[in-house]
Design a protein around this motif. Structure first.
Motif, PDB file in Angstrom:
ATOM      1  N   PRO A 163     -33.792 -16.636   8.766  1.00  0.00           N
ATOM      2  CA  PRO A 163     -34.027 -16.252   7.374  1.00  0.00           C
ATOM      3  C   PRO A 163     -33.144 -16.986   6.394  1.00  0.00           C
ATOM      4  O   PRO A 163     -33.426 -17.013   5.202  1.00  0.00           O
ATOM      5  CB  PRO A 163     -33.719 -14.745   7.379  1.00  0.00           C
ATOM      6  N   ARG A 192     -34.752 -21.322   3.676  1.00  0.00           N
ATOM      7  CA  ARG A 192     -35.844 -20.995   2.769  1.00  0.00           C
ATOM      8  C   ARG A 192     -36.671 -22.246   2.479  1.00  0.00           C
ATOM      9  O   ARG A 192     -36.141 -23.325   2.295  1.00  0.00           O
ATOM     10  CB  ARG A 192     -35.308 -20.430   1.449  1.00  0.00           C
ATOM     11  N   ARG A 199     -48.211 -16.604   5.581  1.00  0.00           N
ATOM     12  CA  ARG A 199     -48.314 -16.321   4.150  1.00  0.00           C
ATOM     13  C   ARG A 199     -49.710 -16.589   3.613  1.00  0.00           C
ATOM     14  O   ARG A 199     -50.337 -17.597   3.934  1.00  0.00           O
ATOM     15  CB  ARG A 199     -47.318 -17.191   3.381  1.00  0.00           C
ATOM     16  N   SER A 204     -42.830 -11.269   0.191  1.00  0.00           N
ATOM     17  CA  SER A 204     -42.418 -10.765   1.498  1.00  0.00           C
ATOM     18  C   SER A 204     -41.793 -11.885   2.330  1.00  0.00           C
ATOM     19  O   SER A 204     -41.946 -13.070   2.042  1.00  0.00           O
ATOM     20  CB  SER A 204     -43.626 -10.190   2.245  1.00  0.00           C
ATOM     21  N   TRP A 205     -41.094 -11.473   3.397  1.00  0.00           N
ATOM     22  CA  TRP A 205     -40.542 -12.429   4.345  1.00  0.00           C
ATOM     23  C   TRP A 205     -41.689 -12.964   5.187  1.00  0.00           C
ATOM     24  O   TRP A 205     -42.381 -12.233   5.899  1.00  0.00           O
ATOM     25  CB  TRP A 205     -39.491 -11.747   5.222  1.00  0.00           C
ATOM     26  N   ASP A 206     -41.929 -14.275   5.104  1.00  0.00           N
ATOM     27  CA  ASP A 206     -43.001 -14.935   5.829  1.00  0.00           C
ATOM     28  C   ASP A 206     -42.435 -16.073   6.660  1.00  0.00           C
ATOM     29  O   ASP A 206     -41.259 -16.424   6.541  1.00  0.00           O
ATOM     30  CB  ASP A 206     -44.051 -15.487   4.851  1.00  0.00           C
ATOM     31  N   LEU A 215     -36.970  -4.091   8.825  1.00  0.00           N
ATOM     32  CA  LEU A 215     -36.065  -4.876   8.002  1.00  0.00           C
ATOM     33  C   LEU A 215     -35.050  -3.977   7.326  1.00  0.00           C
ATOM     34  O   LEU A 215     -35.374  -2.862   6.892  1.00  0.00           O
ATOM     35  CB  LEU A 215     -36.846  -5.659   6.941  1.00  0.00           C
ATOM     36  N   LEU A 222     -31.807  -6.976   2.290  1.00  0.00           N
ATOM     37  CA  LEU A 222     -32.797  -7.686   1.478  1.00  0.00           C
ATOM     38  C   LEU A 222     -32.483  -7.581  -0.006  1.00  0.00           C
ATOM     39  O   LEU A 222     -32.557  -8.548  -0.745  1.00  0.00           O
ATOM     40  CB  LEU A 222     -34.193  -7.127   1.747  1.00  0.00           C
ATOM     41  N   LEU A 233     -36.441 -11.104  -1.192  1.00  0.00           N
ATOM     42  CA  LEU A 233     -37.531 -10.723  -0.312  1.00  0.00           C
ATOM     43  C   LEU A 233     -37.754  -9.223  -0.436  1.00  0.00           C
ATOM     44  O   LEU A 233     -36.809  -8.453  -0.607  1.00  0.00           O
ATOM     45  CB  LEU A 233     -37.187 -11.082   1.134  1.00  0.00           C
ATOM     46  N   LEU A 286     -41.785  -7.176   4.940  1.00  0.00           N
ATOM     47  CA  LEU A 286     -42.118  -7.973   6.108  1.00  0.00           C
ATOM     48  C   LEU A 286     -43.584  -8.375   6.090  1.00  0.00           C
ATOM     49  O   LEU A 286     -44.465  -7.536   5.952  1.00  0.00           O
ATOM     50  CB  LEU A 286     -41.818  -7.176   7.390  1.00  0.00           C
ATOM     51  N   LEU A 311     -30.405  -8.594   9.155  1.00  0.00           N
ATOM     52  CA  LEU A 311     -31.701  -8.430   8.494  1.00  0.00           C
ATOM     53  C   LEU A 311     -32.527  -7.330   9.142  1.00  0.00           C
ATOM     54  O   LEU A 311     -33.379  -6.720   8.512  1.00  0.00           O
ATOM     55  CB  LEU A 311     -32.476  -9.746   8.534  1.00  0.00           C
TER      56      LEU A 311
END
Length: 608
Positions: A4, A7, A133, A140-142, A278, A283, A294, A297, A353
């Motif tokens: 994570p 980016r 995504r 969101s976290w992708d 998460l 976050l 973010l 999830l 995370l």
């Protein structure tokens, strides 16, 4: 790949390599925001046109690149996002699809990209993006995987077998489209399927990628086996987890959403399944800028430990029965070092995370959520029916809107459940709001419209008896369309002389006629001097270079200029064309047509 801390901005991954330009792109997504889709052609525009050019930069990059892009999305999962009338310029490159009788969803999130060297047309590069995504503004976290590649000179059976899942997906796209693709676009997609078979992709630590295409019939080459495993999936189901765990001998760590874990049956939550979510505190605190945080999830991945190796699988498939039996999905697998990429290494990379989440399971889905899902389903069924919009009158314009007879079955089923359906034209809902009736063949006939009020994008609102509403956008097939409709939409953005001059500069610049200085966001540059006054010699030079260079930008500019001239002649607002421009343009266009004639004559005489 699953760290994570690393980016990547999706738009940045679309951009061509240095010295290259986009030749062609095919993208797929489940949900699509039209406003977010505007960023795609902007990613491919000249590097001199940046976000600082704001609406005009976006507008001209769309105008230039929509013919090189095709985006396929699930019918009934299209949204507007931020309101912008520029989305009308995306019509030709967006294709809603439906898996027909499979009963599943179109769910892959991949991009196939072909770039060409600006200085050597034979130098071609390829890129493949596989993501979890969608094409939306979701934060969101992708997960995003990028592979660059080149075609080999000598095709070989092993490479073609490796790339066949990619080719199969590409070949399927035109057949799944609700509206028949323009023959040129359909043929281009099919050709891309042939090109992609001979691309050799970069490796990850010496491992070549293995591609897995789920075609919606339950067929897949992905064999899930191993000892311990990590499953990352925002949506889960008992049958999906059972499928994944059936060939795993050890414990499984599941990273998902709280409400999804709570709805698993108690039998699924056995001693070998360890559940995590998460860590919201991490976050929320990881970015000072709230807009960069973010918020949840959305990533999908499998990390499978074997005896000596680890298999890392990323892509679009959730841990649900539908994903592995009915949906169209794409996953990419690597067999890698267990020490570097295995479950323990990935778990360490995730750090704080994640946090444990204990649940007894067995919770029911709330009735309101079930209702919203039912409304979404009706919206997808409606969007899977062919619609037509036809222009029937001239100035002011009229339109007729109607649907295939298959809509009657959808409306009857919805009516029995107390669900009503209303549609409106996205470009001007005030003049076209209409409620569907089961017995009517035609959905509506309207007159007195401005050309820019006409759009094949129709907004469908599905309403339950308790007032709950869900909205989607469908894309009708436009009959009797006029090229000047899109030109009129562009012309509507030009509110004064300065914006017109900026757009003219961009039209010539992106067409390949590079000027000594770029056009900046204030309008200064090759058309204006520092004071912002009209610099006629520089303007003359730009247009002369366009004439001599046989620029398509000159042809495109003429249509816009003709519309603006008519507006100026109406006298309803401040003049947009600068003083003296008409005479300059008249002479330039005359010279352009003369050169065209001479070129054709010379070619006919064998002297071209």
């Amino acid at each position: 790949m699953l760290e994570p801390q690393s980016r990547a901005a999706f738009a940045e991954e679309l951009k061509p390599p240095p010295g290259f330009d986009l030749s062609y792109a095919v993208g797929t997504t489940f949900t699509l925001d039209l406003a977010t889709a505007l960023s795609v052609p902007l990613s491919f525009a000249s590097r001199r046109v940046s976000a600082a050019d704001d609406k005009l930069g976006i507008l001209e990059s769309i105008r230039q690149f929509t013919d090189r892009i095709d985006i396929f999305c699930q019918a009934g999962e299209m949204r507007l996002g931020t309101n912008s009338d520029l989305v009308a310029l995306l019509e030709s490159m967006i294709h809603p699809v439906d898996l027909r009788n499979h009963g599943g969803l179109f769910h892959p999130k991949v991009w196939f990209l072909k770039y060409r060297n600006l200085n050597d047309k034979d130098d071609v590069a390829y890129r493949f993006l596989c993501a979890s995504r969608n094409l939306t503004d979701d934060r969101s976290w992708d997960i995003l995987l990028r592979l660059d590649g080149r075609r080999v000179d000598t095709p070989n059976a092993e490479l073609r077998a490796q790339n066949e899942p990619l080719a199969r997906l590409l070949r399927s796209l035109p057949d799944w489209s609700i509206n028949p693709l323009d023959p040129a676009r359909a043929g281009r997609v099919k050709r891309f399927a042939r090109w992609i078979r001979d691309v050799e992709w970069e490796q990850l630590d010496g491992a070549a990628p293995t591609f897995h295409f789920f075609d919606g019939t339950g067929a897949s080459t992905l064999d899930i086996h191993g000892t311990r495993a990590l499953v990352i999936s925002p949506f889960i189901s008992d049958d999906g987890l059972a499928h994944i765990r059936s060939k795993l001998s050890g414990a499984v760590a599941l990273l998902s959403r709280e409400e999804q874990i709570d709805r698993l049956s108690p039998e699924s939550l056995d001693a070998k399944l360890h559940t995590y979510v998460l860590n919201k505190a991490v976050l929320e605190g990881e970015e000072e800028d709230a807009a960069s945080r973010l918020v949840g999830l959305h990533a999908k991945a499998l990390v499978l430990n074997g005896n000596r190796k680890a298999r890392v699988v990323v892509g679009s498939a959730n841990a649900t029965g539908g994903a592995y039996s009915r949906n169209a999905e794409m996953m990419v697998e690597f067999e890698l070092s267990r020490a570097k990429y295995g479950l323990d290494a990935t778990w360490e990379a995730l750090g704080e995370l994640k946090e444990p989440y204990l649940s007894d399971g067995g919770k029911e889905t709330p009735e309101q959520e079930k209702l919203e899902y039912e409304l979404d389903s009706v919206g997808r069924q409606l969007a899977s029916v062919r619609f037509w919009v036809q222009r029937v009158d001239e100035k002011p314009h009229g339109v007729q809107v109607w649907a295939d007879s298959a809509i009657q079955d959808v409306l009857r089923r919805a009516s029995r459940k107390g669900i009503t359906v209303r549609w409106e034209m996205l470009s001007n809902p005030a003049v076209s709001s209409y409620e569907f009736a089961v017995t009517e063949e035609s959905a509506g006939l309207y007159g007195g419209l401005d050309l820019t009020d006409i759009s094949p994008f129709l907004r469908i609102t599905v309403t339950a008896e308790n007032g709950t509403k869900q909205t989607t956008i469908l894309l009708a097939e436009m009959l009797g369309d006029l090229d000047e409709r899109r030109d009129a939409i562009i012309a509507r953005q030009l509110t004064d002389t300065r914006t017109f001059m900026r757009l003219l500069a961009l039209m010539l610049e992106i067409s390949g006629l590079w000027m000594d200085e770029p056009v900046n966001k204030t309008g200064a540059g090759f058309l204006f001097n520092g004071s912002g006054r009209n610099d006629e010699p520089a303007l003359m030079e730009a247009i002369v270079r366009a004439v001599a260079g046989k620029s398509q930008g000159l042809e495109d500019a003429k249509r816009i200029i003709d519309i603006i001239r008519k507006k100026d002649q109406d006298g309803t607002g401040e003049p947009i064309l600068p003083p003296g421009f008409d005479e300059l343009w008249k002479n330039a266009w005359k010279a352009h047509r003369l050169l065209q004639k001479l070129n054709k004559t010379g070619s006919a005489d064998g002297q071209g």
